[in-house]
Scaffold this motif. Structure first.
Motif, PDB file in Angstrom:
ATOM      1  N   PRO A  18       7.289  -0.228   6.276  1.00 17.26           N
ATOM      2  CA  PRO A  18       7.769   1.362   6.283  1.00 17.26           C
ATOM      3  C   PRO A  18       7.112   1.905   7.347  1.00 17.26           C
ATOM      4  O   PRO A  18       5.937   1.955   7.783  1.00 17.26           O
ATOM      5  N   CYS A  20       6.382   5.146   7.463  1.00 21.01           N
ATOM      6  CA  CYS A  20       5.908   6.223   6.907  1.00 21.01           C
ATOM      7  C   CYS A  20       5.083   5.707   5.864  1.00 21.01           C
ATOM      8  O   CYS A  20       5.355   4.802   5.109  1.00 21.01           O
ATOM      9  N   SER A  21       4.236   6.640   5.231  1.00 21.91           N
ATOM     10  CA  SER A  21       3.445   6.203   4.037  1.00 21.91           C
ATOM     11  C   SER A  21       4.504   6.435   2.741  1.00 21.91           C
ATOM     12  O   SER A  21       5.630   7.155   2.832  1.00 21.91           O
ATOM     13  N   LYS A  22       4.100   5.807   1.676  1.00 22.17           N
ATOM     14  CA  LYS A  22       4.758   5.799   0.185  1.00 22.17           C
ATOM     15  C   LYS A  22       5.039   7.246  -0.092  1.00 22.17           C
ATOM     16  O   LYS A  22       3.940   7.988  -0.098  1.00 22.17           O
ATOM     17  N   PRO A  23       6.066   7.753  -0.449  1.00 25.77           N
ATOM     18  CA  PRO A  23       6.250   9.160  -0.840  1.00 25.77           C
ATOM     19  C   PRO A  23       5.719   9.687  -2.033  1.00 25.77           C
ATOM     20  O   PRO A  23       5.424   8.505  -3.030  1.00 25.77           O
ATOM     21  N   ASP A  34      12.103  11.899   2.001  1.00 20.07           N
ATOM     22  CA  ASP A  34      10.690  10.968   2.110  1.00 20.07           C
ATOM     23  C   ASP A  34      11.039   9.469   1.587  1.00 20.07           C
ATOM     24  O   ASP A  34      10.460   8.565   2.164  1.00 20.07           O
ATOM     25  N   TRP A  38      10.660   6.071   3.890  1.00 19.58           N
ATOM     26  CA  TRP A  38       9.834   5.004   3.685  1.00 19.58           C
ATOM     27  C   TRP A  38      10.447   3.710   3.470  1.00 19.58           C
ATOM     28  O   TRP A  38      10.053   2.708   4.056  1.00 19.58           O
TER      29      TRP A  38
END
Length: 167
Positions: A18, A20-23, A34, A38
Motif C-alpha cells: 500500500p 500509505c499506512s493502514k487507516p 483513507d 490504503w
C-alpha cells in the motif's frame, strides 16, 4: 578487467505494498478516502454506499462487489495494453468509459458506451454530448453540542412543533 559492485537494496513493490499506512479507526469510523488510498482502490464511480458518519451505511451488495471487481480487472487489462498503470488509466476518460461499461454489464444497459472509448480518448470526446448538470444536495450534520441541545430541548417541545436550537 574491471568489476562493478552492485548493491542490492530490498525495495518495496508499489503494486503489492500500500502507498500509505493502514487507516486508523476514529470514533468507530474509517474514512473511505483513507481506506481507498490504503487499498489503492481509486475508482471513478462509487461501488458501495458510504456514510457521513451520522448513520451506519448498508453493507456492500454482491452486485456492487461484482462491479468493483469488474472495474479493477478491466482497468488492469486496459492499462497494460495502453502502457500505463491502473491508477493512471482510471483517471482518464477511457477509465470512466470502462466504469460505465462495467455498470452496464452488472446492472443492465443504462449507459451508451462504445468499445473504442475504452482505448481511445478521442472516441470519448467524439461521442460526448454537452450537458449542463445542476446538482443540488442539502446535508445537515449535527455537531456534538447541537445533539446535546436537542436532547435537552426535547422536553420543552410543545405539540408537534420541532425545536432545534435555542440561542
Amino acid at each position: 578487467m574491471k568489476f562493478a559492485v552492485v548493491l542490492v537494496v530490498n525495495m518495496s513493490n508499489p503494486k503489492t505494498v500500500p502507498s500509505c499506512s493502514k487507516p486508523q479507526v476514529q470514533n468507530g469510523w474509517i474514512r473511505k478516502s483513507d481506506l481507498d488510498a490504503w487499498l489503492d482502490r481509486h475508482l471513478p464511480v462509487p461501488t458501495q454506499v458510504i456514510s457521513n458518519e451520522e448513520y451506519l451505511p448498508i453493507p456492500q451488495t454482491p452486485q456492487q462487489r461484482l462491479l468493483e471487481q469488474e472495474i479493477v480487472a478491466g482497468a488492469e487489462r486496459q492499462a497494460r495494453s495502453l502502457g500505463m498503470n491502473r491508477r493512471q488509466f482510471l483517471r482518464t476518460s477511457c477509465g470512466m468509459a470502462l466504469a460505465f461499461a462495467a455498470m452496464n454489464s452488472v446492472f443492465g444497459r443504462f449507459f451508451r458506451v462504445e468499445a473504442a472509448e475504452l482505448f481511445e480518448p478521442a472516441a470519448v470526446a467524439e461521442n460526448k454530448a454537452r450537458f449542463f448538470i445542476f446538482d443540488v444536495q442539502t446535508h445537515h450534520v449535527a455537531m456534538p453540542n447541537q445533539a446535546r441541545a436537542r436532547i435537552r430541548n426535547s422536553s420543552r417541545r410543545s405539540s408537534g412543533c420541532a425545536t432545534w436550537l435555542e440561542g
